[in-house]
Design a protein around this motif. Sequence first.
Motif, PDB file in Angstrom:
ATOM      1  N   GLU A   1       0.841  -1.187   0.000  1.00  0.00           N
ATOM      2  CA  GLU A   1       0.000   0.000   0.000  1.00  0.00           C
ATOM      3  C   GLU A   1       0.887   1.253   0.000  1.00  0.00           C
ATOM      4  O   GLU A   1       1.883   1.316   0.712  1.00  0.00           O
ATOM      5  N   VAL A   2       0.520   2.229  -0.819  1.00  0.00           N
ATOM      6  CA  VAL A   2       1.237   3.498  -0.860  1.00  0.00           C
ATOM      7  C   VAL A   2       0.211   4.614  -0.717  1.00  0.00           C
ATOM      8  O   VAL A   2      -0.740   4.697  -1.487  1.00  0.00           O
ATOM      9  N   ILE A   3       0.420   5.449   0.289  1.00  0.00           N
ATOM     10  CA  ILE A   3      -0.426   6.617   0.534  1.00  0.00           C
ATOM     11  C   ILE A   3       0.317   7.840   0.016  1.00  0.00           C
ATOM     12  O   ILE A   3       1.508   8.005   0.280  1.00  0.00           O
ATOM     13  N   THR A   4      -0.379   8.712  -0.709  1.00  0.00           N
ATOM     14  CA  THR A   4       0.219   9.945  -1.223  1.00  0.00           C
ATOM     15  C   THR A   4      -0.341  11.137  -0.462  1.00  0.00           C
ATOM     16  O   THR A   4      -1.549  11.238  -0.265  1.00  0.00           O
ATOM     17  N   VAL A   5       0.564  12.025  -0.038  1.00  0.00           N
ATOM     18  CA  VAL A   5       0.162  13.268   0.613  1.00  0.00           C
ATOM     19  C   VAL A   5       0.472  14.399  -0.356  1.00  0.00           C
ATOM     20  O   VAL A   5       1.641  14.677  -0.641  1.00  0.00           O
ATOM     21  N   LYS A   6      -0.560  15.013  -0.867  1.00  0.00           N
ATOM     22  CA  LYS A   6      -0.404  16.076  -1.871  1.00  0.00           C
ATOM     23  C   LYS A   6       0.261  17.303  -1.257  1.00  0.00           C
ATOM     24  O   LYS A   6      -0.080  17.729  -0.168  1.00  0.00           O
ATOM     25  N   GLY A   7       1.251  17.825  -1.995  1.00  0.00           N
ATOM     26  CA  GLY A   7       1.950  19.043  -1.581  1.00  0.00           C
ATOM     27  C   GLY A   7       3.050  18.845  -0.566  1.00  0.00           C
ATOM     28  O   GLY A   7       3.726  19.804  -0.198  1.00  0.00           O
ATOM     29  N   ALA A   8       3.267  17.622  -0.092  1.00  0.00           N
ATOM     30  CA  ALA A   8       4.281  17.378   0.938  1.00  0.00           C
ATOM     31  C   ALA A   8       5.635  17.098   0.307  1.00  0.00           C
ATOM     32  O   ALA A   8       5.742  16.287  -0.613  1.00  0.00           O
ATOM     33  N   ASP A   9       6.666  17.760   0.822  1.00  0.00           N
ATOM     34  CA  ASP A   9       8.032  17.464   0.398  1.00  0.00           C
ATOM     35  C   ASP A   9       8.623  16.414   1.339  1.00  0.00           C
ATOM     36  O   ASP A   9       7.911  15.852   2.175  1.00  0.00           O
ATOM     37  N   HIS A  10       9.916  16.156   1.217  1.00  0.00           N
ATOM     38  CA  HIS A  10      10.551  15.111   2.021  1.00  0.00           C
ATOM     39  C   HIS A  10      10.405  15.359   3.518  1.00  0.00           C
ATOM     40  O   HIS A  10      10.245  14.436   4.299  1.00  0.00           O
ATOM     41  N   SER A  11      10.433  16.627   3.924  1.00  0.00           N
ATOM     42  CA  SER A  11      10.376  16.979   5.350  1.00  0.00           C
ATOM     43  C   SER A  11       8.982  17.397   5.819  1.00  0.00           C
ATOM     44  O   SER A  11       8.823  17.789   6.964  1.00  0.00           O
ATOM     45  N   PHE A  12       7.993  17.346   4.929  1.00  0.00           N
ATOM     46  CA  PHE A  12       6.645  17.813   5.253  1.00  0.00           C
ATOM     47  C   PHE A  12       6.695  19.265   5.752  1.00  0.00           C
ATOM     48  O   PHE A  12       5.994  19.646   6.688  1.00  0.00           O
ATOM     49  N   ARG A  13       7.541  20.060   5.118  1.00  0.00           N
ATOM     50  CA  ARG A  13       7.704  21.464   5.498  1.00  0.00           C
ATOM     51  C   ARG A  13       6.364  22.197   5.413  1.00  0.00           C
ATOM     52  O   ARG A  13       5.663  22.129   4.415  1.00  0.00           O
ATOM     53  N   GLY A  14       6.012  22.877   6.517  1.00  0.00           N
ATOM     54  CA  GLY A  14       4.761  23.618   6.577  1.00  0.00           C
ATOM     55  C   GLY A  14       3.527  22.747   6.723  1.00  0.00           C
ATOM     56  O   GLY A  14       2.408  23.249   6.610  1.00  0.00           O
ATOM     57  N   MET A  15       3.703  21.465   6.979  1.00  0.00           N
ATOM     58  CA  MET A  15       2.571  20.535   7.076  1.00  0.00           C
ATOM     59  C   MET A  15       2.655  19.695   8.354  1.00  0.00           C
ATOM     60  O   MET A  15       2.394  18.493   8.338  1.00  0.00           O
ATOM     61  N   THR A  16       2.996  20.338   9.463  1.00  0.00           N
ATOM     62  CA  THR A  16       3.169  19.620  10.726  1.00  0.00           C
ATOM     63  C   THR A  16       1.906  18.856  11.115  1.00  0.00           C
ATOM     64  O   THR A  16       1.982  17.706  11.557  1.00  0.00           O
ATOM     65  N   GLY A  17       0.751  19.464  10.953  1.00  0.00           N
ATOM     66  CA  GLY A  17      -0.508  18.801  11.315  1.00  0.00           C
ATOM     67  C   GLY A  17      -0.748  17.546  10.497  1.00  0.00           C
ATOM     68  O   GLY A  17      -1.125  16.501  11.036  1.00  0.00           O
ATOM     69  N   LYS A  18      -0.527  17.628   9.177  1.00  0.00           N
ATOM     70  CA  LYS A  18      -0.703  16.439   8.320  1.00  0.00           C
ATOM     71  C   LYS A  18       0.301  15.364   8.681  1.00  0.00           C
ATOM     72  O   LYS A  18      -0.021  14.175   8.696  1.00  0.00           O
ATOM     73  N   PHE A  19       1.537  15.776   8.967  1.00  0.00           N
ATOM     74  CA  PHE A  19       2.564  14.808   9.353  1.00  0.00           C
ATOM     75  C   PHE A  19       2.160  14.098  10.645  1.00  0.00           C
ATOM     76  O   PHE A  19       2.243  12.872  10.741  1.00  0.00           O
ATOM     77  N   ALA A  20       1.726  14.854  11.634  1.00  0.00           N
ATOM     78  CA  ALA A  20       1.363  14.268  12.927  1.00  0.00           C
ATOM     79  C   ALA A  20       0.176  13.329  12.829  1.00  0.00           C
ATOM     80  O   ALA A  20      -0.006  12.452  13.667  1.00  0.00           O
ATOM     81  N   ASP A  21      -0.609  13.446  11.765  1.00  0.00           N
ATOM     82  CA  ASP A  21      -1.777  12.605  11.566  1.00  0.00           C
ATOM     83  C   ASP A  21      -1.470  11.295  10.822  1.00  0.00           C
ATOM     84  O   ASP A  21      -2.344  10.461  10.645  1.00  0.00           O
ATOM     85  N   LEU A  22      -0.227  11.101  10.384  1.00  0.00           N
ATOM     86  CA  LEU A  22       0.112   9.909   9.598  1.00  0.00           C
ATOM     87  C   LEU A  22      -0.015   8.598  10.377  1.00  0.00           C
ATOM     88  O   LEU A  22      -0.122   7.537   9.776  1.00  0.00           O
ATOM     89  N   GLY A  23      -0.020   8.674  11.682  1.00  0.00           N
ATOM     90  CA  GLY A  23      -0.149   7.471  12.506  1.00  0.00           C
ATOM     91  C   GLY A  23      -1.436   6.702  12.265  1.00  0.00           C
ATOM     92  O   GLY A  23      -1.528   5.519  12.574  1.00  0.00           O
ATOM     93  N   ARG A  24      -2.419   7.330  11.661  1.00  0.00           N
ATOM     94  CA  ARG A  24      -3.681   6.631  11.385  1.00  0.00           C
ATOM     95  C   ARG A  24      -3.501   5.529  10.359  1.00  0.00           C
ATOM     96  O   ARG A  24      -4.356   4.652  10.215  1.00  0.00           O
TER      97      ARG A  24
END
Length: 190
Positions: free
Chosen positions: A165-188
Amino acid sequence: MDLFDNISEPEDRPGVEYAWIRRLGSQVVFMKLPRGATCYGGRNKYGLLARNVSFLQSASVFCAASPATEAFLQYDVQELTRDWNPSWMQYKFIGIGEGALWGLTHLYHEMPFRKMLLINMPLTHELGKTVELLSGVDRNKLCFVYGDADPSYRYTPLLRRLYAEVITVKGADHSFRGMTGKFADLGRYL
């Protein structure tokens, strides 16, 4: 409120940091961070991910910020299993960047992980070696997450077709710069 219950920096290993969120129960999630990271990361993103995972999974979370070398891998596993007997624990793994590659390469056969969440695992170097490595794993245990601005994202069709399975996060770079909330939600996805 502090995100971790305990943080330690072993005196005999400069630059190494271990952090715990402890919960009652038999589940432990091991988070291996990228090289040079701290357990909190920029804007507390690793701490926030660990806290969310602990809540979502009702699990203890062990976060290892240590170099990706064989010697430190042994220390990580010793620290992880020090308080609990691995035979009755249920382990899951989150690897971020180089930590994801390191976990898949060296921990998959070492620890009885039920699931591995691999976030922006580098694929651009030694792709053939990565393909070979993935051919020996249970694809049902793996979930890859890539930002569509990560350099390895272009290889995700191969991962999808052959392995997991591969999940894609639109707009995210390698470090998830500016996307702390989306990054923190990846545990789901664990």
